[in-house]
Design an enzyme around this catalytic site. Structure first.
Site, PDB file in Angstrom:
ATOM      1  N   THR A 101       0.875  -1.168   0.000  1.00 37.00           N
ATOM      2  CA  THR A 101       0.000   0.000   0.000  1.00 37.00           C
ATOM      3  C   THR A 101       0.913   1.219   0.000  1.00 37.00           C
ATOM      4  O   THR A 101       1.571   1.526   0.990  1.00 37.00           O
ATOM      5  CB  THR A 101      -0.918   0.014   1.229  1.00 37.00           C
ATOM      6  OG1 THR A 101      -1.796  -1.115   1.163  1.00 37.00           O
ATOM      7  CG2 THR A 101      -1.765   1.290   1.253  1.00 37.00           C
ATOM      8  N   LYS A 176      -7.275   1.470  -3.401  1.00 35.80           N
ATOM      9  CA  LYS A 176      -6.976   1.086  -2.010  1.00 35.80           C
ATOM     10  C   LYS A 176      -7.219   2.261  -1.061  1.00 35.80           C
ATOM     11  O   LYS A 176      -7.667   2.080   0.074  1.00 35.80           O
ATOM     12  CB  LYS A 176      -5.528   0.607  -1.902  1.00 35.80           C
ATOM     13  CG  LYS A 176      -5.094   0.184  -0.485  1.00 35.80           C
ATOM     14  CD  LYS A 176      -5.927  -0.968   0.058  1.00 35.80           C
ATOM     15  CE  LYS A 176      -5.537  -1.339   1.496  1.00 35.80           C
ATOM     16  NZ  LYS A 176      -4.252  -2.046   1.589  1.00 35.80           N
TER      17      LYS A 176
END
Length: 294
Positions: A101, A176
Site C-alpha cells: 500500500t 486502495k
C-alpha cells in the site's frame, strides 16, 4: 489454474509470507527475498521447492513475475530501483507486481521506469488482512496496462478471491485509498455504536447478532465486534499502518481537491490511540479511546 511460472516474492511479512506460500502450493517455482534472511530461510524450509536469494536483484533473475509486499514508498524504491533492486535483474518482458500500500505517485514513477527498461509494472494493493492472506481470499486492486495485467492475473489467483484492473498506473493505489477511507469510517461508527450499547445497558453481542441482518451489516461488524467488546486488540492490522495509509489518502486528496473531514478526524483519533500505547493494536482499538483505555 495456470501453467507453473518462475516467480519471485520480495517481503515475507504477515501478508507476504502466506501469499508466497500459496504460490508454491499452486506449483510455481518461487524464489524469496526478505530483509531478514532468517525468515527467508524459514520459508524455504517450510515450503519444499522454494529457494532464497540474498538480494531483490538476485531473486528477480530469470523470473516471469516478481511480487513485492513491503512497507512504504521508500522501501518499494529500494527493492525495485535501488543498487540491488529487482529491476536490475529482471529479464525483458517480465512483470513486477507491487502489493505494497503505497502512493499513486510512486506507482506511476516505477511504471514509467519499468517501461523504459522493457519491463511490466502493476500496482496491486490488497485488502483482506492477515486472515485473507492465509486463506488465499484477498481482494487485489490493480493499476497498469491491460497486457501486463492479463499476464499476472492467473498467477495472482493463487491467493485472491477478487482481482480487477481498475485503470492506468496508480489506479490500484487510488482504489486502495477508497478502501481505507471506508474502513476508517466504519470502524469509528462501530466503536461508537458498541460503546453506546454498553452504556445504555444493552447486551452488545446480542445487539450485533440482530442488527447484522439489516442495513448496518459490514465486515468490521461481523469480524471485530466481539473482540472490541472484550477489549482485545493484540492482532490484525496495526494502528500505525492505518495511519500511514490515511496519510497517503489525505496527501492524494490535497492533490485532487477531495474533502476528507471524517478521515482526518479519525486519523486524529488513531493518534490518541497511539499515545495510549496502541501503536501496534488492531485498528478496531478506536473503541479504547471512548472507554479511556484498553
Amino acid at each position: 489454474m495456470t501453467a507453473p511460472k518462475t516467480v519471485a516474492f520480495l517481503g515475507l511479512g504477515v501478508m507476504g509470507y502466506p501469499m508466497a506460500g500459496h504460490l508454491v502450493a499452486r506449483g510455481h517455482r518461487v524464489a524469496v527475498y526478505n530483509r531478514s534472511a532468517e525468515k527467508a530461510a524459514r520459508f524455504a524450509a517450510q515450503f519444499s521447492g522454494a529457494s532464497t536469494a540474498p538480494t531483490p536483484r538476485a531473486a528477480a533473475a530469470g523470473a516471469d513475475v516478481i511480487f513485492a509486499c513491503v512497507g512504504n514508498d521508500d522501501d518499494l524504491r529500494q527493492v525495485t530501483i535501488g543498487a540491488e533492486g529487482a529491476f536490475h535483474g529482471m529479464k525483458p518482458g517480465a512483470v513486477f507486481v507491487d502489493h505494497t500500500t503505497a502512493s499513486a505517485e510512486v506507482a506511476r514513477e516505477l511504471h514509467a521506469r519499468a517501461k523504459e527498461m522493457g519491463l511490466g509494472f502493476v500496482d496491486a494493493p490488497i485488502s483482506g488482512g492477515q486472515a485473507g492472506a492465509e486463506k488465499g481470499a484477498l481482494t487485489v486492486m490493480c493499476g497498469g496496462e491491460p497486457e501486463a495485467f492479463a499476464e499476472i492475473e492467473p498467477v495472482v489467483a493463487a491467493y485472491a478471491r477478487a482481482c480487477r484492473l481498475m485503470g492506468p498506473p496508480g489506479s490500484g493505489q487510488l482504489t486502495k485509498m477508497v478502501n481505507q477511507i471506508c474502513i476508517a469510517g466504519l470502524v469509528q461508527g462501530l466503536a461508537e455504536a458498541l460503546d453506546f450499547a454498553t452504556r445504555a445497558g444493552l447486551d452488545g453481542a446480542a445487539v450485533i447478532d440482530l442488527i447484522k441482518n439489516g442495513a448496518a451489516q459490514s465486515w468490521q461488524m461481523e469480524n471485530r465486534h466481539a473482540t472490541m467488546l472484550a477489549g482485545e486488540f493484540d492482532f490484525g492490522f496495526a494502528v500505525e499502518w492505518m495511519r500511514k495509509d490515511l496519510a497517503i489518502c489525505m496527501a492524494e486528496a490535497r492533490r485532487n481537491g477531495a474533502s476528507l473531514p471524517v478521515t482526518a478526524l479519525i486519523d486524529q483519533f488513531y493518534a490518541e490511540v497511539e499515545r495510549m500505547g496502541g501503536k501496534r493494536w488492531d485498528t478496531s482499538s478506536l473503541i479504547a479511546r471512548l472507554r479511556g483505555g484498553a
